[in-house]
Design an enzyme around this catalytic site. Structure first.
Site, PDB file in Angstrom:
ATOM      1  N   ASP A  32       0.876  -1.098  -0.084  1.00  0.00           N
ATOM      2  CA  ASP A  32      -0.059   0.046  -0.133  1.00  0.00           C
ATOM      3  C   ASP A  32       0.723   1.322   0.031  1.00  0.00           C
ATOM      4  O   ASP A  32       1.764   1.307   0.484  1.00  0.00           O
ATOM      5  CB  ASP A  32      -1.005  -0.154   1.124  1.00  0.00           C
ATOM      6  CG  ASP A  32      -1.988   1.165   1.095  1.00  0.00           C
ATOM      7  OD1 ASP A  32      -2.404   1.606  -0.176  1.00  0.00           O
ATOM      8  OD2 ASP A  32      -2.540   1.528   2.191  1.00  0.00           O
ATOM      9  N   ARG A  36       0.153   7.712  -3.241  1.00  0.00           N
ATOM     10  CA  ARG A  36       0.716   8.817  -2.192  1.00  0.00           C
ATOM     11  C   ARG A  36       2.214   9.010  -2.520  1.00  0.00           C
ATOM     12  O   ARG A  36       2.806  10.029  -2.424  1.00  0.00           O
ATOM     13  CB  ARG A  36       0.533   8.423  -0.670  1.00  0.00           C
ATOM     14  CG  ARG A  36      -0.879   8.957  -0.280  1.00  0.00           C
ATOM     15  CD  ARG A  36      -0.954   8.329   1.140  1.00  0.00           C
ATOM     16  NE  ARG A  36      -1.562   6.690   1.177  1.00  0.00           N
ATOM     17  CZ  ARG A  36      -1.571   6.022   2.287  1.00  0.00           C
ATOM     18  NH1 ARG A  36      -1.471   6.397   3.214  1.00  0.00           N
ATOM     19  NH2 ARG A  36      -1.810   4.769   1.917  1.00  0.00           N
ATOM     20  N   ASN A  80     -11.003  -2.612  -5.037  1.00  0.00           N
ATOM     21  CA  ASN A  80     -10.349  -1.814  -5.733  1.00  0.00           C
ATOM     22  C   ASN A  80     -10.946  -1.503  -6.968  1.00  0.00           C
ATOM     23  O   ASN A  80     -10.534  -0.601  -7.974  1.00  0.00           O
ATOM     24  CB  ASN A  80      -8.942  -2.273  -5.892  1.00  0.00           C
ATOM     25  CG  ASN A  80      -7.810  -2.245  -4.857  1.00  0.00           C
ATOM     26  OD1 ASN A  80      -7.021  -2.847  -4.560  1.00  0.00           O
ATOM     27  ND2 ASN A  80      -8.170  -1.010  -3.692  1.00  0.00           N
ATOM     28  N   LEU A 207      -6.828  -3.608   8.195  1.00  0.00           N
ATOM     29  CA  LEU A 207      -6.566  -4.720   7.377  1.00  0.00           C
ATOM     30  C   LEU A 207      -7.155  -4.750   5.786  1.00  0.00           C
ATOM     31  O   LEU A 207      -6.646  -5.741   4.995  1.00  0.00           O
ATOM     32  CB  LEU A 207      -7.230  -5.965   7.921  1.00  0.00           C
ATOM     33  CG  LEU A 207      -6.179  -6.494   9.277  1.00  0.00           C
ATOM     34  CD1 LEU A 207      -7.115  -7.584   9.963  1.00  0.00           C
ATOM     35  CD2 LEU A 207      -4.826  -6.558   9.030  1.00  0.00           C
TER      36      LEU A 207
HETATM   37  C1  IPE Z   1      -5.341  -2.521   0.241  1.00  0.00           C
HETATM   38  O1  IPE Z   1      -5.065  -1.254  -0.158  1.00  0.00           O
HETATM   39  C2  IPE Z   1      -5.398  -3.142  -0.984  1.00  0.00           C
HETATM   40  C3  IPE Z   1      -4.109  -3.305  -1.832  1.00  0.00           C
HETATM   41  C4  IPE Z   1      -2.811  -2.991  -1.367  1.00  0.00           C
HETATM   42  C5  IPE Z   1      -4.026  -4.300  -2.757  1.00  0.00           C
HETATM   43  P1  IPE Z   1      -6.374   0.032  -0.223  1.00  0.00           P
HETATM   44  O2  IPE Z   1      -5.503   1.369  -0.578  1.00  0.00           O
HETATM   45  O3  IPE Z   1      -7.039  -0.465  -1.185  1.00  0.00           O
HETATM   46  O4  IPE Z   1      -6.846   0.105   1.143  1.00  0.00           O
HETATM   47  P2  IPE Z   1      -7.827   1.061   1.749  1.00  0.00           P
HETATM   48  O5  IPE Z   1      -8.927   1.491   0.687  1.00  0.00           O
HETATM   49  O6  IPE Z   1      -6.726   2.344   2.191  1.00  0.00           O
HETATM   50  O7  IPE Z   1      -8.230   0.645   2.990  1.00  0.00           O
HETATM   51  C1  IPE Z   2      -1.471   0.263  -3.473  1.00  0.00           C
HETATM   52  O1  IPE Z   2      -1.355   1.781  -3.330  1.00  0.00           O
HETATM   53  C2  IPE Z   2      -2.025  -0.454  -4.616  1.00  0.00           C
HETATM   54  C3  IPE Z   2      -3.383  -0.972  -4.662  1.00  0.00           C
HETATM   55  C4  IPE Z   2      -4.181  -0.844  -3.818  1.00  0.00           C
HETATM   56  C5  IPE Z   2      -3.622  -1.550  -5.838  1.00  0.00           C
HETATM   57  P1  IPE Z   2      -2.574   2.668  -3.345  1.00  0.00           P
HETATM   58  O2  IPE Z   2      -2.906   2.738  -4.867  1.00  0.00           O
HETATM   59  O3  IPE Z   2      -3.583   2.179  -2.424  1.00  0.00           O
HETATM   60  O4  IPE Z   2      -1.692   3.972  -2.858  1.00  0.00           O
HETATM   61  P2  IPE Z   2      -2.350   4.979  -1.909  1.00  0.00           P
HETATM   62  O5  IPE Z   2      -2.957   3.775  -0.588  1.00  0.00           O
HETATM   63  O6  IPE Z   2      -3.576   5.467  -2.570  1.00  0.00           O
HETATM   64  O7  IPE Z   2      -1.220   5.917  -1.661  1.00  0.00           O
HETATM   65 MG    MG Z   3      -3.887   2.574  -0.695  1.00  0.00          MG
END
Ligand code: IPE
Ligand code: IPE
Ligand code: MG
Length: 254
Positions: A32, A36, A80, A207
């Site tokens: 994650d 950002r 997602n 989680l």
């Molecule tokens: C969890 O991250 C899913 C993956 C890293 C694939 P998200 O970015 O989707 O989670 P939330 O929305 O912050 O809870």
């Molecule tokens: C994790 O990074 C990748 C996936 C969830 C697929 P994010 O895309 O959630 O990145 P942030 O949390 O917005 O920074």
């Molecule tokens: Mg994220």
């Protein structure tokens, strides 16, 4: 050549030495913070996902070096899909991009690729890339690399409940025969040991629908870097922290 924990942890400023017994067998990572990471640099979110792929390559190498048996990486959640179509499309192309460049190395390292998640809804090209990696590594006996792709823990539990109910309705299973093993056997992770250690970079402390059943007794490690900045040293630090934890599983030491 196998990795020597003693060598790494006997540096002067470290008091601890990790015994191979206290190294987690199964590590799960919520990859994650890509968006950002990119925003911080004035880049599009997709640049963050690309950098996240590089971090995944580094992490697989490090986990393999440390003798981890199973590495599960959360690549795309069932939630997602709510993101803009262009971002989802980009994310769905990453498995084929990653495996095109990295599959030969995974094969050379004897890594076995598997997937946890629903195939329903995934584009054909994504399934094709993943299936190719799964079939080409099916007989490998080294580290298991488990891609949690189109994965959602609640959907997984619903799937298990449906399958078990069908077996009951068909008369092949009695209600009082249902136990934890049977439930676990109907999850995507059937046959894998539960994760010992969960790592979530990015600073979020939740989680996000990841392995809710399987993480029942996992040690949790939240790391204050975005996933694209996650390096070997962070994995090492998490394993070191894990090795210091006192896992009691509800019991007490007499
Ligand atoms: C969890 O991250 C899913 C993956 C890293 C694939 P998200 O970015 O989707 O989670 P939330 O929305 O912050 O809870
Ligand atoms: C994790 O990074 C990748 C996936 C969830 C697929 P994010 O895309 O959630 O990145 P942030 O949390 O917005 O920074
Ligand atoms: Mg994220």
């Amino acid at each position: 050549m196998s990795f020597s924990w003693k060598k790494v942890f006997s540096k002067k400023n470290k008091q601890t030495e990790i015994s191979p017994d206290s190294v987690p067998k199964h590590i799960a990572i919520i990859m994650d913070g890509n968006g950002r990471w990119a925003a911080q640099r004035g880049l599009p979110r997709t640049a963050g996902h690309h950098a996240g792929m590089v971090a995944l390559r580094r992490t697989i190498r490090a986990a393999d070096e440390f003798g981890i048996k199973v590495l599960t990486v959360y690549a795309f959640s069932t939630e997602n899909w709510k993101r803009p179509v262009a971002e989802v499309d980009f994310l769905m192309r990453l498995p084929s991009e990653f495996l095109r460049t990295d599959l030969p190395e995974l094969i050379a390292k004897n890594v076995k690729v598997i997937m946890s998640g629903s195939r329903t809804g995934l584009p054909r090209h994504t399934i094709k890339a993943v299936d190719e990696a799964i079939s080409k590594t099916a007989n490998n006996t080294g580290m298991i690399l488990n891609f949690a792709l189109n994965y959602g823990s609640r959907a997984e539990i619903v799937k298990a409940v449906r399958e078990i109910s069908q077996a009951v309705a068909a008369g092949s299973l009695q209600v009082n025969e249902i136990n934890e093993k049977i439930v676990a056997d109907h999850l995507y992770t059937a046959g894998l040991p539960d994760p010992d250690l969960l790592i979530r970079p990015s600073g979020e402390i939740r989680l996000s629908n990841f392995l809710l059943w399987q993480l029942a007794y996992a040690e949790l490690c939240f790391v204050e870097v975005y996933w694209p900045d996650f390096k070997r040293e962070h994995l090492l630090a998490a394993i070191e922290a894990f090795s210091q934890r006192d896992r009691r599983f509800g019991t007490i030491k007499l």
